[in-house]
Scaffold this active site. Structure first.
Site, PDB file in Angstrom:
ATOM      1  N   LYS A   1       0.868  -0.850  -0.087  1.00  0.00           N
ATOM      2  CA  LYS A   1       0.067  -0.154   0.363  1.00  0.00           C
ATOM      3  C   LYS A   1       0.988   1.168  -0.012  1.00  0.00           C
ATOM      4  CE  LYS A   1      -1.779   3.108   2.435  1.00  0.00           C
ATOM      5  NZ  LYS A   1      -1.783   4.702   1.112  1.00  0.00           N
TER       6      LYS A   1
ATOM      7  N   GLY B   1       6.705   6.340   7.914  1.00  0.00           N
ATOM      8  CA  GLY B   1       6.097   7.115   8.069  1.00  0.00           C
ATOM      9  C   GLY B   1       6.437   7.967   9.389  1.00  0.00           C
ATOM     10  N   SER B   2       4.705   8.591   8.854  1.00  0.00           N
ATOM     11  CA  SER B   2       5.086   9.732  11.065  1.00  0.00           C
ATOM     12  C   SER B   2       5.028   8.613  11.750  1.00  0.00           C
ATOM     13  CB  SER B   2       4.048  10.101  10.874  1.00  0.00           C
ATOM     14  OG  SER B   2       2.568   9.739  10.661  1.00  0.00           O
TER      15      SER B   2
ATOM     16  N   VAL C   1       1.213   7.676  13.069  1.00  0.00           N
ATOM     17  CA  VAL C   1       0.653   7.226  12.575  1.00  0.00           C
ATOM     18  C   VAL C   1       1.230   5.585  13.206  1.00  0.00           C
ATOM     19  CG1 VAL C   1      -0.051   5.389  10.485  1.00  0.00           C
ATOM     20  CG2 VAL C   1       0.151   8.157  10.394  1.00  0.00           C
ATOM     21  N   GLY C   2       2.636   5.656  12.871  1.00  0.00           N
ATOM     22  CA  GLY C   2       3.637   4.780  13.011  1.00  0.00           C
ATOM     23  C   GLY C   2       3.535   3.603  14.727  1.00  0.00           C
TER      24      GLY C   2
ATOM     25  N   GLU D   1       9.650   3.007  10.906  1.00  0.00           N
ATOM     26  CA  GLU D   1      11.034   4.056  10.308  1.00  0.00           C
ATOM     27  C   GLU D   1      10.217   4.874  10.579  1.00  0.00           C
ATOM     28  OE1 GLU D   1      13.548   3.976  10.652  1.00  0.00           O
ATOM     29  OE2 GLU D   1      13.961   1.327  10.254  1.00  0.00           O
TER      30      GLU D   1
ATOM     31  N   CYS E   1      13.597  12.420   6.357  1.00  0.00           N
ATOM     32  CA  CYS E   1      12.855  11.932   7.245  1.00  0.00           C
ATOM     33  C   CYS E   1      14.709  12.673   8.587  1.00  0.00           C
ATOM     34  CB  CYS E   1      12.564  10.776   7.719  1.00  0.00           C
ATOM     35  SG  CYS E   1      13.769   9.442   6.556  1.00  0.00           S
TER      36      CYS E   1
ATOM     37  N   GLU F   1       8.998  17.825  14.283  1.00  0.00           N
ATOM     38  CA  GLU F   1       9.522  17.477  13.454  1.00  0.00           C
ATOM     39  C   GLU F   1       8.367  18.350  12.497  1.00  0.00           C
ATOM     40  OE1 GLU F   1       8.950  13.611  10.878  1.00  0.00           O
ATOM     41  OE2 GLU F   1      10.102  13.762  10.273  1.00  0.00           O
TER      42      GLU F   1
HETATM   43  P1  NAP Z   1       2.494   9.377   7.039  1.00  0.00           P
HETATM   44  O1  NAP Z   1       0.971  10.169   7.061  1.00  0.00           O
HETATM   45  O2  NAP Z   1       1.823   8.085   8.617  1.00  0.00           O
HETATM   46  O3  NAP Z   1       1.437   8.360   5.948  1.00  0.00           O
HETATM   47  C1  NAP Z   1       2.713   6.987   5.733  1.00  0.00           C
HETATM   48  C2  NAP Z   1       1.893   5.546   5.065  1.00  0.00           C
HETATM   49  O4  NAP Z   1       0.891   5.252   5.931  1.00  0.00           O
HETATM   50  C3  NAP Z   1       1.077   6.026   3.695  1.00  0.00           C
HETATM   51  O5  NAP Z   1       0.886   5.746   3.053  1.00  0.00           O
HETATM   52  C4  NAP Z   1      -0.514   6.738   4.597  1.00  0.00           C
HETATM   53  O6  NAP Z   1      -1.011   5.893   3.517  1.00  0.00           O
HETATM   54  C5  NAP Z   1      -0.868   5.100   5.223  1.00  0.00           C
HETATM   55  N1  NAP Z   1      -1.452   5.453   6.710  1.00  0.00           N
HETATM   56  C6  NAP Z   1      -1.673   6.561   7.258  1.00  0.00           C
HETATM   57  N2  NAP Z   1      -2.833   6.436   8.223  1.00  0.00           N
HETATM   58  C7  NAP Z   1      -2.738   5.190   8.522  1.00  0.00           C
HETATM   59  C8  NAP Z   1      -3.407   4.106   9.217  1.00  0.00           C
HETATM   60  N3  NAP Z   1      -3.835   4.956   9.933  1.00  0.00           N
HETATM   61  N4  NAP Z   1      -2.455   2.996   9.026  1.00  0.00           N
HETATM   62  C9  NAP Z   1      -2.352   2.835   8.327  1.00  0.00           C
HETATM   63  N5  NAP Z   1      -2.082   3.285   7.502  1.00  0.00           N
HETATM   64  C10 NAP Z   1      -1.915   4.545   7.092  1.00  0.00           C
HETATM   65  O7  NAP Z   1       3.282  10.104   6.403  1.00  0.00           O
HETATM   66  P2  NAP Z   1       3.996  10.601   5.230  1.00  0.00           P
HETATM   67  O8  NAP Z   1       3.239  12.212   5.639  1.00  0.00           O
HETATM   68  O9  NAP Z   1       3.990   9.825   4.446  1.00  0.00           O
HETATM   69  O10 NAP Z   1       5.903  10.521   5.641  1.00  0.00           O
HETATM   70  C11 NAP Z   1       5.961  11.494   5.799  1.00  0.00           C
HETATM   71  C12 NAP Z   1       6.541  10.969   7.617  1.00  0.00           C
HETATM   72  O11 NAP Z   1       7.164   9.773   7.252  1.00  0.00           O
HETATM   73  C13 NAP Z   1       7.605  11.874   8.286  1.00  0.00           C
HETATM   74  O12 NAP Z   1       6.966  12.008   9.505  1.00  0.00           O
HETATM   75  C14 NAP Z   1       9.196  10.752   8.149  1.00  0.00           C
HETATM   76  O13 NAP Z   1      10.275  11.234   9.503  1.00  0.00           O
HETATM   77  C15 NAP Z   1       8.882   9.836   7.471  1.00  0.00           C
HETATM   78  N6  NAP Z   1      10.185   9.018   7.392  1.00  0.00           N
HETATM   79  C16 NAP Z   1      10.819   8.250   7.937  1.00  0.00           C
HETATM   80  C17 NAP Z   1      11.672   7.642   7.148  1.00  0.00           C
HETATM   81  C18 NAP Z   1      12.397   7.085   8.115  1.00  0.00           C
HETATM   82  O14 NAP Z   1      13.448   6.131   7.597  1.00  0.00           O
HETATM   83  N7  NAP Z   1      12.556   7.014   9.634  1.00  0.00           N
HETATM   84  C19 NAP Z   1      12.086   7.992   5.668  1.00  0.00           C
HETATM   85  C20 NAP Z   1      11.220   8.595   5.335  1.00  0.00           C
HETATM   86  C21 NAP Z   1       9.985   9.336   6.163  1.00  0.00           C
HETATM   87  P3  NAP Z   1      -2.059   7.889   3.341  1.00  0.00           P
HETATM   88  O15 NAP Z   1      -0.661   8.183   2.105  1.00  0.00           O
HETATM   89  O16 NAP Z   1      -2.375   7.330   2.095  1.00  0.00           O
HETATM   90  O17 NAP Z   1      -2.255   8.948   3.752  1.00  0.00           O
END
Ligand code: NAP
Length: 495
Positions: free
Chosen positions: A175, A228-229, A232-233, A250, A284, A385
């Site tokens: 997904k 992701g964030s 959500v994590g 992550e 990130c 962040e």
């Molecule tokens: P996000 O809003 O947490 O979304 C990440 C993924 O999770 C997307 O595919 C999203 O779908 C999905 N998602 C959202 N809500 C969900 C739920 N309740 N249940 C299951 N899946 C869900 O993060 P983002 O805005 O895409 O990315 C930015 C974040 O990622 C930042 O915090 C960044 O630091 C972090 N990040 C971390 C790393 C690392 O390796 N540590 C690397 C890159 C990014 P939708 O797109 O459809 O909302």
């Protein structure tokens, strides 16, 4: 007419069962629709999981070197399509072409690493404490892997997860983020062209709540790999904990670069410009804080503001662009929110701090590169962040204070220190609470064969990349073969 994309479920390209769709637009130019995608739901997800489960037995029994050969073909096809798909990524999420090429190259490197791993996947042989007995450990696949990825690395992050998952013998339900569904679709096409059995890889487009949540909760999904964030994590961690699913998280970062009084300032300047404004600050590992030794603070700040003023905003496909757009409206609002918070907290807005609207920029989500000075460690802009082109500058008196300030956040992903003093460098490596520390390098720029991940609230202890990710996607199995012809009792017969 915009390109129409589909899900890939049970070996076929299909629309969402409910027939709904969503559009994805270029963040540098809202007039351009990059594609139209299926808005899927639980029914689609369930079909994808069923297919992945059905494909598992055959795939797990395919010899790992053969799985590795397919990964070699994945890498070869990726090489051929690099320019075309890098351009698509820039149109889809905005970062400049040099960076989407880099993101894509990381996927190629990950494919070739996975190919070699097919002939390793090492276990151990260990002497037995009993005579005529043989002990060994080996790595086994786990089952169906649910993969959920963010938008900021549309190619690299999915490959970090999907390639090792498949190489280890798991099947996949993927997904991707709703902001980058086109790149995800191209990746699945490449996997199929290379020879991955069709039901072993399933792609379901749609929102986090409608597709991500049922994927996490599905009883037939054995493991979840999520980037992701942190927000959500935490939801994913608690939901998957109910079924004791294996989960790799992550998450966010609040990374800092320290510049000591003995640093080469030009080098440190290149580092912070790249770290803070590369990918428009939406990595990130982005440098979100700059921690300056008081002796070089004023001089370095002047150099910094001069360089930031020269950064050119624009469409990432143009050679002249240094900084592309922010990914979407919601992210612009987050940046605006934190710029307000910074001002209210008493930090000085030294440059930027507003949406850019000149000429063609008015058609996209552009925000001026922003620097706050006079930031103190307890301010929210020093700890939370932001995920945009905003840099907070803090002043410190010595190496101890620099490291303490750097550690003063819930996150622990990447970090950097510029210094010519080897004592400072090793102190940083030892005392900084982050998964990654660069000495005389920017906070961004991971290599595919090195473990990647963070401490504290950046994750739950797993690592992507390198050899470590194979530990997440496989289960350790131990086997004992007793050829003594009699009952031998460990810990009893030999003591
Ligand atoms: P996000 O809003 O947490 O979304 C990440 C993924 O999770 C997307 O595919 C999203 O779908 C999905 N998602 C959202 N809500 C969900 C739920 N309740 N249940 C299951 N899946 C869900 O993060 P983002 O805005 O895409 O990315 C930015 C974040 O990622 C930042 O915090 C960044 O630091 C972090 N990040 C971390 C790393 C690392 O390796 N540590 C690397 C890159 C990014 P939708 O797109 O459809 O909302």
């Amino acid at each position: 007419m915009a390109d129409k994309y589909q899900n890939f479920i049970n070996g076929e390209w299909v629309d969402a069962a409910g027939g709904e769709t969503f559009e994805n637009r270029n963040p540098a130019n809202w007039d351009e629709v990059v594609g139209v995608f299926p808005k899927s739901g639980e029914e689609d997800l369930n079909a994808a999981v069923a297919a992945a489960r059905e494909a598992y037995d055959e795939w797990r029994l395919t010899p790992a070197p053969e799985r590795g050969n397919i990964m070699k073909r994945v890498g070869d096809i990726m090489v051929q399509r690099k320019e075309e798909l890098s351009r698509l990524m820039t149109r889809e999420m905005g970062k400049v072409l040099a960076e989407t090429r880099g993101d894509y190259q990381e996927g190629i490197d990950t494919a070739y690493y996975a190919s070699g791993e097919g002939r390793r996947l090492f276990g151990h042989t260990v002497p037995s404490e009993l005579p005529n007995k043989f002990n060994m450990s080996m790595r086994m696949p786990i089952g169906v892997a649910g993969i959920i990825t963010p938008w900021n690395f549309p190619m690299a992050i999915p490959t970090w997860k999907i390639f090792p998952a498949l190489l280890c013998g798991n099947t996949v339900v993927f997904k991707p983020a709703s902001d980058v569904p086109a790149t995800a679709t191209k990746l699945v096409e490449i996997l199929l062209d290379a020879g991955i059995p069709p039901k072993a890889i399933n792609l379901v487009h749609g929102s986090g709540s409608k597709v991500g949540t049922p994927l996490i909760k599905h009883p037939d999904v054995d493991l979840i790999s999520f980037t992701g964030s942190s927000e959500v994590g935490k939801i994913i961690s608690s939901e998957s904990g109910k079924d004791l699913k294996r989960v790799s998280l992550e998450l966010g970062g609040k990374n800092a670069q320290i510049v000591m009084d003995d640093a080469k300032l030009d080098l440190a300047l290149d580092g912070v410009i790249w770290g803070a404004f590369g990918t428009t600050g939406q990595r990130c590992t982005a440098t979100s804080r700059l921690i300056l030794h008081e002796k070089i603070h004023d001089e370095f700040l002047e150099m910094l503001l001069d360089r930031v003023a020269k950064l050119r905003l624009g469409d990432g496909l143009l050679e002249s662009t240094d900084v592309g757009p922010v990914v979407n409206e919601s992210q612009i609002k987050t940046v605006e929110y934190y710029v307000n918070v910074g001002q209210q907290e008493g930090a000085k807005l030294a440059i930027g701090g507003e949406v850019a609207k000149d000429g063609d920029l008015a058609k996209g989500w552009f925000y001026k590169p922003t620097v706050f000075t006079r930031v103190t460690p307890e301010m929210r802009i020093a700890k939370e962040e932001i995920f945009g082109p905003v840099l907070s500058v803090l002043k410190v008196k010595d190496v101890k204070e620099a490291i303490d300030v750097l550690n003063n956040t819930e996150y622990g992903l990447s970090s950097s220190m510029y210094t010519q003093d080897i004592n400072n460098a090793f102190r940083a490596i030892r005392d900084i609470q982050c998964g990654i520390t660069y000495i005389n390098g920017a906070t961004i720029g991971a290599e595919a064969h090195m473990p990647f991940g963070g401490m504290k609230n950046t994750g739950n202890g797993h690592r992507e990349g390198g050899w470590t990710v194979y530990e997440f996607f496989s289960e350790v199995k131990v086997a004992y073969v007793d050829f003594s012809g009699k009952l031998q009792r460990a810990q009893i017969d030999n003591y």
